[in-house]
Design a protein around this motif. Structure first.
Motif, PDB file in Angstrom:
ATOM      1  N   TYR A 337       0.733  -1.227  -0.025  1.00  0.00           N
ATOM      2  CA  TYR A 337      -0.156   0.020   0.022  1.00  0.00           C
ATOM      3  C   TYR A 337       0.769   1.286  -0.021  1.00  0.00           C
ATOM      4  CZ  TYR A 337      -3.513   3.489   1.222  1.00  0.00           C
ATOM      5  OH  TYR A 337      -4.535   4.509   1.313  1.00  0.00           O
ATOM      6  N   ILE A 338       1.958   1.280   1.017  1.00  0.00           N
ATOM      7  CA  ILE A 338       2.859   2.439   0.801  1.00  0.00           C
ATOM      8  C   ILE A 338       3.495   2.647  -0.619  1.00  0.00           C
ATOM      9  CG2 ILE A 338       4.813   3.172   1.928  1.00  0.00           C
ATOM     10  CD1 ILE A 338       3.972   1.959   4.457  1.00  0.00           C
ATOM     11  N   ILE A 339       3.828   1.603  -1.130  1.00  0.00           N
ATOM     12  CA  ILE A 339       4.431   1.636  -2.541  1.00  0.00           C
ATOM     13  C   ILE A 339       3.317   2.405  -3.523  1.00  0.00           C
ATOM     14  CG2 ILE A 339       5.460   0.387  -4.608  1.00  0.00           C
ATOM     15  CD1 ILE A 339       6.610  -1.535  -2.465  1.00  0.00           C
ATOM     16  N   LEU A 340       2.172   1.957  -3.540  1.00  0.00           N
ATOM     17  CA  LEU A 340       1.205   2.678  -4.134  1.00  0.00           C
ATOM     18  C   LEU A 340       0.769   3.921  -3.871  1.00  0.00           C
ATOM     19  CD1 LEU A 340      -1.260  -0.542  -4.478  1.00  0.00           C
ATOM     20  CD2 LEU A 340       0.028   0.216  -6.431  1.00  0.00           C
ATOM     21  N   ALA A 341       0.845   4.086  -2.741  1.00  0.00           N
ATOM     22  CA  ALA A 341       0.604   5.696  -2.205  1.00  0.00           C
ATOM     23  C   ALA A 341       1.631   6.615  -2.682  1.00  0.00           C
ATOM     24  CB  ALA A 341       0.194   5.625  -0.751  1.00  0.00           C
ATOM     25  N   ALA A 342       2.940   6.025  -2.604  1.00  0.00           N
ATOM     26  CA  ALA A 342       3.970   6.854  -3.100  1.00  0.00           C
ATOM     27  C   ALA A 342       3.905   7.053  -4.536  1.00  0.00           C
ATOM     28  CB  ALA A 342       5.304   6.296  -2.647  1.00  0.00           C
ATOM     29  N   SER A 343       3.600   6.118  -5.269  1.00  0.00           N
ATOM     30  CA  SER A 343       3.411   6.198  -6.794  1.00  0.00           C
ATOM     31  C   SER A 343       2.306   7.237  -7.061  1.00  0.00           C
ATOM     32  CB  SER A 343       3.090   4.944  -7.404  1.00  0.00           C
ATOM     33  OG  SER A 343       4.152   3.973  -6.971  1.00  0.00           O
ATOM     34  N   PHE A 344       1.203   7.123  -6.470  1.00  0.00           N
ATOM     35  CA  PHE A 344      -0.004   8.174  -6.830  1.00  0.00           C
ATOM     36  C   PHE A 344       0.435   9.427  -6.153  1.00  0.00           C
ATOM     37  CE2 PHE A 344      -2.839   4.047  -6.148  1.00  0.00           C
ATOM     38  CZ  PHE A 344      -2.969   3.992  -7.577  1.00  0.00           C
ATOM     39  N   PHE A 345       1.200   9.580  -5.284  1.00  0.00           N
ATOM     40  CA  PHE A 345       1.691  10.967  -4.919  1.00  0.00           C
ATOM     41  C   PHE A 345       2.511  11.575  -5.908  1.00  0.00           C
ATOM     42  CE2 PHE A 345       4.708  13.806  -2.663  1.00  0.00           C
ATOM     43  CZ  PHE A 345       3.776  14.521  -1.839  1.00  0.00           C
ATOM     44  N   ILE A 346       3.242  10.860  -6.694  1.00  0.00           N
ATOM     45  CA  ILE A 346       4.227  11.679  -7.666  1.00  0.00           C
ATOM     46  C   ILE A 346       3.250  11.882  -9.128  1.00  0.00           C
ATOM     47  CG2 ILE A 346       6.192  11.018  -6.545  1.00  0.00           C
ATOM     48  CD1 ILE A 346       6.479   9.063  -8.727  1.00  0.00           C
ATOM     49  N   LEU A 347       2.244  11.263  -9.341  1.00  0.00           N
ATOM     50  CA  LEU A 347       1.397  11.487 -10.329  1.00  0.00           C
ATOM     51  C   LEU A 347       0.849  12.729 -10.745  1.00  0.00           C
ATOM     52  CD1 LEU A 347      -0.919   8.149 -10.660  1.00  0.00           C
ATOM     53  CD2 LEU A 347       1.172   8.709 -11.917  1.00  0.00           C
TER      54      LEU A 347
END
Length: 347
Positions: A337-347
């Motif tokens: 989840y943290i990996i996905l959240a970090a990825s969504f954050f930089i979109l």
């Protein structure tokens, strides 16, 4: 949860901030903090009502009001034209329930008990339904992403409404399955009956009042999304997929973790997966139908959302396959989840 009572102070504070035209960032934070305890109170009210009307009707009420906060927020977001936020919140709710909530539940429970066991048959039914539901949710997006744009016409927009009708029909049939034809599968062991927190009239009154205030706070919250994201340099997409689901389901999430800590892992997993199922089969179709009042909303997710949704549901089916869990599985889900959240954050 006792802490939720103290958060109620943010209701008058957020209303005062809105009336005084305070900073949009401040209003965003205050309204979010006000929504959390209201969602918890709605859950307590429906739980009290279920003591009086029976498990079947109580189960229906919990299914209906369990995600009411997100439904209300989604309605006002659509009214404001923030369709990307609405769709992101749908995807974020499913991803958050499966990875974050389930992960925290397994971690917290696993730290107290070496191995926890759950009802594999019931959880497998929910996980399988969830797999079907996410397929229905992603088909319109896959269709629009794969068919050449020159071949697309305005007729494809009706595909979302068609899928919504099918989904809500499956939702109704799943209620029939759970509470009538296969209710023995969902039978629970007799436990010491807890007294309801409120009388029936009081619970209904509290439910109505909480719903009204959530509507007010949601409209304030949604109104601050655009100015807040611009001021803080965040994308509306990140707000929709990460912040809105956490705010709308905070009380429900804490309940799942608490159940896991009490070694009631079946309940914890059912809350996490069942909530995701309700989001897809009930909340999403209702939002699509409501969008017809403004501008029709299609169920078209971007490629990254699709991948995240599909992998999350596959993980849910994998977790449900062995009937047991431990803290390491919880850490793995949280990490994903943290990996996905970090990825969504930089979109």
């Amino acid at each position: 949860m006792k802490i939720l009572k103290y958060l109620l102070i943010f209701i008058p504070v957020s209303l005062a901030a809105e009336f005084l035209h305070a900073s949009q960032i401040l209003i965003f934070i205050l309204s979010a903090l006000a929504i959390v305890p209201l969602a918890g109170i709605m859950g307590e009210a429906t739980e009290s009502i279920s003591h009086y009307v029976g498990n079947r009707v109580g189960g229906f009420l919990n299914a209906t009001f369990g995600n009411a906060t997100e439904l209300i927020i989604g309605f006002f977001a659509m009214k404001a034209g923030l369709f990307d936020v609405v769709k992101a919140s749908i995807a974020g709710s499913v991803i958050g329930n499966i990875l974050l909530v389930l992960g925290l539940s397994m971690f917290v429970g696993g730290m107290k008990y070496k191995t926890q066991y759950f009802d594999q048959k019931v959880i497998n039914v929910t996980a399988s339904m969830l797999l079907f539901a996410v397929i229905g949710l992603t088909i319109p997006a896959v269709f629009t992403h794969t068919v050449p744009s020159a071949l697309l016409t305005t007729r494809y927009e009706g595909l979302s409404v068609t899928v919504a009708i099918i989904m809500v029909s499956i939702y109704i049939l799943s209620m029939v399955f759970s509470f009538f034809t296969h209710k023995d599968l969902y039978a629970v062991e007799a436990t010491e009956e807890e007294k309801p927190k409120w009388s029936l009239k009081a619970a209904v009154f509290v439910l109505v009042i909480a719903t009204v205030f959530i509507g007010i706070e949601s409209e304030i919250f949604v109104g601050t999304v655009e100015p807040m994201t611009k001021a803080m340099g965040l994308s509306e997409f990140f707000v929709g997929i990460i912040l809105v689901p956490i705010i709308g389901n905070a009380a429900e999430h804490s309940t799942a973790v608490l159940m896991a800590h009490r070694n009631k892992m079946s309940v914890a997993i059912e809350i996490a997966l069942g909530s995701s199922l309700q989001i897809i089969l009930f909340v999403t179709p209702v939002l699509i139908f409501l969008s017809l009042m403004f501008s029709p909303m299609s169920i078209v997710f971007n490629a990254f959302e699709l991948v995240a949704l599909i992998f999350s549901v596959l993980i849910a089916n994998r977790v449900a396959s062995d009937g047991e869990s431990n803290w390491l599985e919880g850490v793995q889900l949280i990490a994903a989840y943290i990996i996905l959240a970090a990825s969504f954050f930089i979109l």
